[in-house]
Scaffold this motif. Sequence first.
Motif, PDB file in Angstrom:
ATOM      1  N   MET A 168       0.807  -1.237   0.000  1.00  0.00           N
ATOM      2  CA  MET A 168       0.000   0.000   0.000  1.00  0.00           C
ATOM      3  C   MET A 168       0.836   1.282   0.000  1.00  0.00           C
ATOM      4  N   GLU A 169       1.907   1.320   0.769  1.00  0.00           N
ATOM      5  CA  GLU A 169       2.691   2.559   0.869  1.00  0.00           C
ATOM      6  C   GLU A 169       3.177   3.036  -0.504  1.00  0.00           C
ATOM      7  N   CYS A 170       3.399   2.085  -1.408  1.00  0.00           N
ATOM      8  CA  CYS A 170       4.097   2.412  -2.654  1.00  0.00           C
ATOM      9  C   CYS A 170       3.176   2.883  -3.775  1.00  0.00           C
ATOM     10  N   PRO A 183      16.032   8.062   0.642  1.00  0.00           N
ATOM     11  CA  PRO A 183      14.922   7.596   1.484  1.00  0.00           C
ATOM     12  C   PRO A 183      14.546   8.687   2.500  1.00  0.00           C
ATOM     13  N   THR A 184      13.311   8.692   2.916  1.00  0.00           N
ATOM     14  CA  THR A 184      12.846   9.680   3.877  1.00  0.00           C
ATOM     15  C   THR A 184      13.737   9.676   5.107  1.00  0.00           C
ATOM     16  N   GLY A 185      14.048  10.873   5.595  1.00  0.00           N
ATOM     17  CA  GLY A 185      14.949  11.053   6.719  1.00  0.00           C
ATOM     18  C   GLY A 185      15.476  12.462   6.601  1.00  0.00           C
ATOM     19  N   CYS A 186      16.398  12.850   7.474  1.00  0.00           N
ATOM     20  CA  CYS A 186      16.922  14.219   7.402  1.00  0.00           C
ATOM     21  C   CYS A 186      17.477  14.555   6.021  1.00  0.00           C
ATOM     22  N   MET A 187      18.158  13.599   5.393  1.00  0.00           N
ATOM     23  CA  MET A 187      18.797  13.928   4.121  1.00  0.00           C
ATOM     24  C   MET A 187      17.801  13.961   2.963  1.00  0.00           C
ATOM     25  N   TYR A 188      16.549  13.705   3.270  1.00  0.00           N
ATOM     26  CA  TYR A 188      15.477  14.028   2.331  1.00  0.00           C
ATOM     27  C   TYR A 188      14.815  15.339   2.771  1.00  0.00           C
ATOM     28  N   GLN A 211      10.713   6.024  -0.417  1.00  0.00           N
ATOM     29  CA  GLN A 211      10.153   5.862   0.919  1.00  0.00           C
ATOM     30  C   GLN A 211      11.293   5.439   1.852  1.00  0.00           C
ATOM     31  N   ILE A 212      11.118   5.654   3.141  1.00  0.00           N
ATOM     32  CA  ILE A 212      12.159   5.245   4.097  1.00  0.00           C
ATOM     33  C   ILE A 212      12.349   3.723   4.039  1.00  0.00           C
ATOM     34  N   THR A 213      11.316   3.057   3.591  1.00  0.00           N
ATOM     35  CA  THR A 213      11.279   1.602   3.563  1.00  0.00           C
ATOM     36  C   THR A 213      11.954   0.972   2.357  1.00  0.00           C
ATOM     37  N   GLY A 260      19.540   6.849   5.937  1.00  0.00           N
ATOM     38  CA  GLY A 260      19.889   6.991   7.347  1.00  0.00           C
ATOM     39  C   GLY A 260      19.978   5.622   7.996  1.00  0.00           C
ATOM     40  N   ASP A 261      20.265   5.619   9.282  1.00  0.00           N
ATOM     41  CA  ASP A 261      20.373   4.330   9.969  1.00  0.00           C
ATOM     42  C   ASP A 261      19.020   3.620   9.980  1.00  0.00           C
ATOM     43  N   GLY A 262      17.934   4.381  10.152  1.00  0.00           N
ATOM     44  CA  GLY A 262      16.610   3.752  10.130  1.00  0.00           C
ATOM     45  C   GLY A 262      16.294   3.205   8.751  1.00  0.00           C
ATOM     46  N   GLY A 263      16.588   4.012   7.729  1.00  0.00           N
ATOM     47  CA  GLY A 263      16.311   3.601   6.355  1.00  0.00           C
ATOM     48  C   GLY A 263      17.231   2.509   5.854  1.00  0.00           C
ATOM     49  N   ALA A 264      18.297   2.229   6.613  1.00  0.00           N
ATOM     50  CA  ALA A 264      19.249   1.200   6.181  1.00  0.00           C
ATOM     51  C   ALA A 264      19.059  -0.113   6.933  1.00  0.00           C
ATOM     52  N   MET A 309      24.859   3.957   4.270  1.00  0.00           N
ATOM     53  CA  MET A 309      24.145   4.238   5.517  1.00  0.00           C
ATOM     54  C   MET A 309      24.894   5.373   6.194  1.00  0.00           C
ATOM     55  N   TYR A 310      24.316   6.573   6.124  1.00  0.00           N
ATOM     56  CA  TYR A 310      24.920   7.669   6.884  1.00  0.00           C
ATOM     57  C   TYR A 310      24.357   7.558   8.298  1.00  0.00           C
ATOM     58  N   ASP A 311      25.241   7.399   9.239  1.00  0.00           N
ATOM     59  CA  ASP A 311      24.786   7.019  10.577  1.00  0.00           C
ATOM     60  C   ASP A 311      24.842   8.205  11.523  1.00  0.00           C
ATOM     61  N   ASN A 312      23.669   8.778  11.786  1.00  0.00           N
ATOM     62  CA  ASN A 312      23.593   9.833  12.800  1.00  0.00           C
ATOM     63  C   ASN A 312      23.000   9.272  14.090  1.00  0.00           C
ATOM     64  N   GLU A 313      22.976   7.951  14.152  1.00  0.00           N
ATOM     65  CA  GLU A 313      22.679   7.217  15.381  1.00  0.00           C
ATOM     66  C   GLU A 313      21.324   7.533  15.994  1.00  0.00           C
ATOM     67  N   SER A 314      20.367   7.909  15.161  1.00  0.00           N
ATOM     68  CA  SER A 314      18.995   8.035  15.678  1.00  0.00           C
ATOM     69  C   SER A 314      18.049   8.237  14.504  1.00  0.00           C
ATOM     70  N   TYR A 315      16.780   8.116  14.782  1.00  0.00           N
ATOM     71  CA  TYR A 315      15.748   8.621  13.884  1.00  0.00           C
ATOM     72  C   TYR A 315      15.723  10.124  14.098  1.00  0.00           C
ATOM     73  N   ALA A 316      16.557  10.822  13.345  1.00  0.00           N
ATOM     74  CA  ALA A 316      16.777  12.244  13.631  1.00  0.00           C
ATOM     75  C   ALA A 316      15.631  13.105  13.126  1.00  0.00           C
ATOM     76  N   ASN A 317      15.198  12.849  11.910  1.00  0.00           N
ATOM     77  CA  ASN A 317      14.239  13.751  11.289  1.00  0.00           C
ATOM     78  C   ASN A 317      12.927  13.845  12.056  1.00  0.00           C
ATOM     79  N   THR A 318      12.559  12.766  12.717  1.00  0.00           N
ATOM     80  CA  THR A 318      11.291  12.761  13.448  1.00  0.00           C
ATOM     81  C   THR A 318      11.465  13.314  14.862  1.00  0.00           C
ATOM     82  N   GLY A 319      12.657  13.783  15.175  1.00  0.00           N
ATOM     83  CA  GLY A 319      12.857  14.407  16.477  1.00  0.00           C
ATOM     84  C   GLY A 319      13.720  13.585  17.425  1.00  0.00           C
TER      85      GLY A 319
HETATM   86  C1  LIG Z   1       6.763   4.185   6.702  1.00  0.00           C
HETATM   87  C2  LIG Z   1       7.219   5.370   7.452  1.00  0.00           C
HETATM   88  N1  LIG Z   1       7.215   5.348   8.802  1.00  0.00           N
HETATM   89  C3  LIG Z   1       7.628   6.422   9.484  1.00  0.00           C
HETATM   90  C4  LIG Z   1       8.064   7.530   8.832  1.00  0.00           C
HETATM   91  C5  LIG Z   1       8.463   8.736   9.636  1.00  0.00           C
HETATM   92  N2  LIG Z   1       9.876   9.118   9.445  1.00  0.00           N
HETATM   93  C6  LIG Z   1      10.231  10.129   8.653  1.00  0.00           C
HETATM   94  S1  LIG Z   1      11.849  10.477   8.701  1.00  0.00           S
HETATM   95  C7  LIG Z   1      12.103   9.281   9.855  1.00  0.00           C
HETATM   96  C8  LIG Z   1      13.452   9.129  10.483  1.00  0.00           C
HETATM   97  C9  LIG Z   1      14.446   8.515   9.605  1.00  0.00           C
HETATM   98  O1  LIG Z   1      15.553   8.125  10.344  1.00  0.00           O
HETATM   99  P1  LIG Z   1      16.884   7.732   9.613  1.00  0.00           P
HETATM  100  O2  LIG Z   1      16.612   6.788   8.526  1.00  0.00           O
HETATM  101  O3  LIG Z   1      17.873   7.297  10.621  1.00  0.00           O
HETATM  102  O4  LIG Z   1      17.322   9.127   8.949  1.00  0.00           O
HETATM  103  P2  LIG Z   1      17.624  10.483   9.721  1.00  0.00           P
HETATM  104  O5  LIG Z   1      16.342  11.257   9.819  1.00  0.00           O
HETATM  105  O6  LIG Z   1      18.163  10.132  11.045  1.00  0.00           O
HETATM  106  O7  LIG Z   1      18.606  11.195   8.872  1.00  0.00           O
HETATM  107  C10 LIG Z   1      10.928   8.609  10.151  1.00  0.00           C
HETATM  108  C11 LIG Z   1      10.801   7.523  11.127  1.00  0.00           C
HETATM  109  C12 LIG Z   1       8.036   7.521   7.433  1.00  0.00           C
HETATM  110  N3  LIG Z   1       8.419   8.571   6.696  1.00  0.00           N
HETATM  111  N4  LIG Z   1       7.639   6.435   6.773  1.00  0.00           N
END
Ligand SMILES: Cc1ncc(C[n+]2csc(CCOP(=O)(O)OP(=O)(O)O)c2C)c(N)n1
Lengths: 401, 326
Positions: free
Chosen positions: A89-91, B57-62, B81-83, B117-121, B143-153
Amino acid sequence: MAKEVFYSGCAAAAYGAKDARVEVISSYPIRPYTGIMMELSKLVANGELDAEFVHGEGEHAQVSIAYGASAAGARAYTGSSGVGVAYAMECYSPAAGGRLPCQMAIADRALDPPGDFGSEHTDVMGARDQGWIMGWAESPQEVYDNTIMYYRIGEDHRVQLPQFCCQDGYFVSHIPGRMKLEDQKAVDEFLPPYNPPHPLDPNRPVNHGPQIFPDQGSAINVQRAVAFDEIESVIEEVVKDYNKQFGRKYSPFVDEYMMDDAEIAFFLQGAHARTARFAVNHLRKQGVKVGVARLRFMRPFPTKAIQESLSKVKAVGTVETSTSYGGQSRGGNIIHETRSALYPLDKRPIVTSFMAGLGGEIVTLNEFYAMAKVLSDAVKTGKANDSYWMNFEKEVLDTHK
Amino acid sequence: MAKEVKTQNLEMAKSLRQVTQDEWYVPGHRTCQGCGPALVYKLVSKATGPNSIFLGPTGCMYVANTSYLCAPFAYPWMHTQITNGGAVASGIEAAYQVLIRKGKYKGELPNIVVMAGDGGAIDIGLQAMSAMMYRGHDALFIMYDNESYANTGIQTSPATPYGANTTFTPPGKAVPEGKVLFPKDAPQLVIGAHPAVHYVATASVAYPVDLINKVRKALNYKGPAFLHLHAPCPKGWLFDAAKTVEIAKLAIQTGMWVNYEWEKGEYTYQHTPKEYKPVKEYMKHQYRFNHLTDAHLAKMQAFIDAKLKAPGKPIAVPVQGPREQA
Ligand SMILES: Cc1ncc(C[n+]2csc(CCOP(=O)(O)OP(=O)(O)O)c2C)c(N)n1
Ligand code: SF4
Ligand SMILES: [Mg+2]
């Protein structure tokens, strides 16, 4: 050379994709659509089709691979059924919003629970509002034809949208039918190579999908909506060309059977339309003025064609093979948009919804007779319920007596 | 024989002077001051040059990089997508393979780079990343590792170190150390299970020439490669934004980060200090570790001491899972 064959819907889809010369294919196993990929993997392995066959690690990846390939400039093909359709679905929105016209074959299937292999439209109906073109075929021939036509519609620069090319699981996907494979050269003439305006190409750098601010949102979304304004005339053009080139008789949006003098009508999409026509033949002999209107496109929802077709009758039953739990009609989905399409008309039929065929159950002739009875009564009394769950409600069961 | 789709041999730089002054990651982004991942982007872009396609992928670098009509990429770039960074990259690579084979694309295979990001990797994006590695697509997953889900806070991810205060692991009376788990070993996830991969390396913004050369080496391989890049995040780790490179260097001096290459089964290590400083020397500059007691620091030290016996390899560490702790 065109060739007569006896193919299932799965094989028809695979050969449609082959004749459309798809270039990237992404697969993942799930019944019943799997047959399409089994067929295509053979064609690639034998060297009959020059394409990259990528084994996705799930449906989410399948769609991602397909729209990535489409962004890079390749004609891409994927597919799924049931929970697999839901898993991706997400895609769907990124593919449509990115205006990436990949194609996803759907051989529909009920969702869980209960675990069930049977056909139900619920899976992909859940994705109907993401901006994909979507419609059901009722026979292997139509599957093959739609596969080719959908690429031309979706890749048209006035449209640029991905397509769900749907068929009923098992009823179409697994029952062979006599059909014609067209000559490759003729298909090539009908379907030009994919030529995206903004591919990901280092010679012409573009950025796809940057973040926006909320006040830019409507302006971007409206573009996807405008594509759907353009699309009806593109579909008419493409279907007309296809009919002419290959001797078919498709109407673009609504396929009518005995509608001209009908008082009541079954309105549905997909394979059950064939049973409906049998039922009509029988009912007509008994003097019931009944017809069938089969929807060929769910997206775009062809409001004008539906108005023209259904305004001819006094009562319409939408035969639903998908669920809309808690929805306005407490029945299925098609009724909601059908009613709103008819609402602006001065003279509009009574519309009710019949819940039938869920979980892949066969919609029997008897059930169609019962529906006809409910519709005829509605014409007499001037009213009907919003929905009837076939075989579970008094009005329906009474008709069996 | 089939036409070669890739013949490039990107040159190794001996010093920063030999690195091009051209930029393909240009002004137009909104990253924080001192952002480590933004510096990674700049260096990676210099390493790849313009015959490249980047995926974000979604994250700070997006989010912090792109604003509609104002994005900092001078090469083709696409959001994923981050996924699904690994999956979209797979599709693009497959497309180029077939288009080149059929003569529809005249150039060489572009460098296809996922900047996750680390989450996206290695968390929500792990499945797509692993599958891209497994299938052997010719693409580079960073995988650029900023050691957290940064973009979401700044929430905890599997790359967040033990003891970090994140917005999902706040230290409190019942959980005094904040994050209780130790991080996943990202390169091992790739090295351990993907026969098509021949090159995996770690690098840090502290050593830009090394980072650039590892990117080029990875791209010179035909097939998938994985880079794990240390990218301090002043906002998330809570340190002075002027000290990003210093913090990155301290990580190496204390053994909290190790630069190494894994090439066809062989490990080589870079920038190994003669003697490691205590981890406290790294941690004390970051407010995310401010609440930790000596006992917590000792736990971290023991973990790092164990890891340093064989960085990048699967070895036993003195860690109890949360269900084992009494
Ligand atoms: C399916 C899905 N779940 C949750 C989010 C919310 N989300 C947006 S950015 C992000 C953090 C990403 O973390 P990371 O991959 O480590 O990259 P960073 O922001 O740290 O650079 C999340 C969880 C999303 N975009 N898509
Ligand atoms: S939160 Fe961290 S990674 Fe994100 S932009 Fe700021 S410094 Fe960079
Ligand atoms: Mg992160």
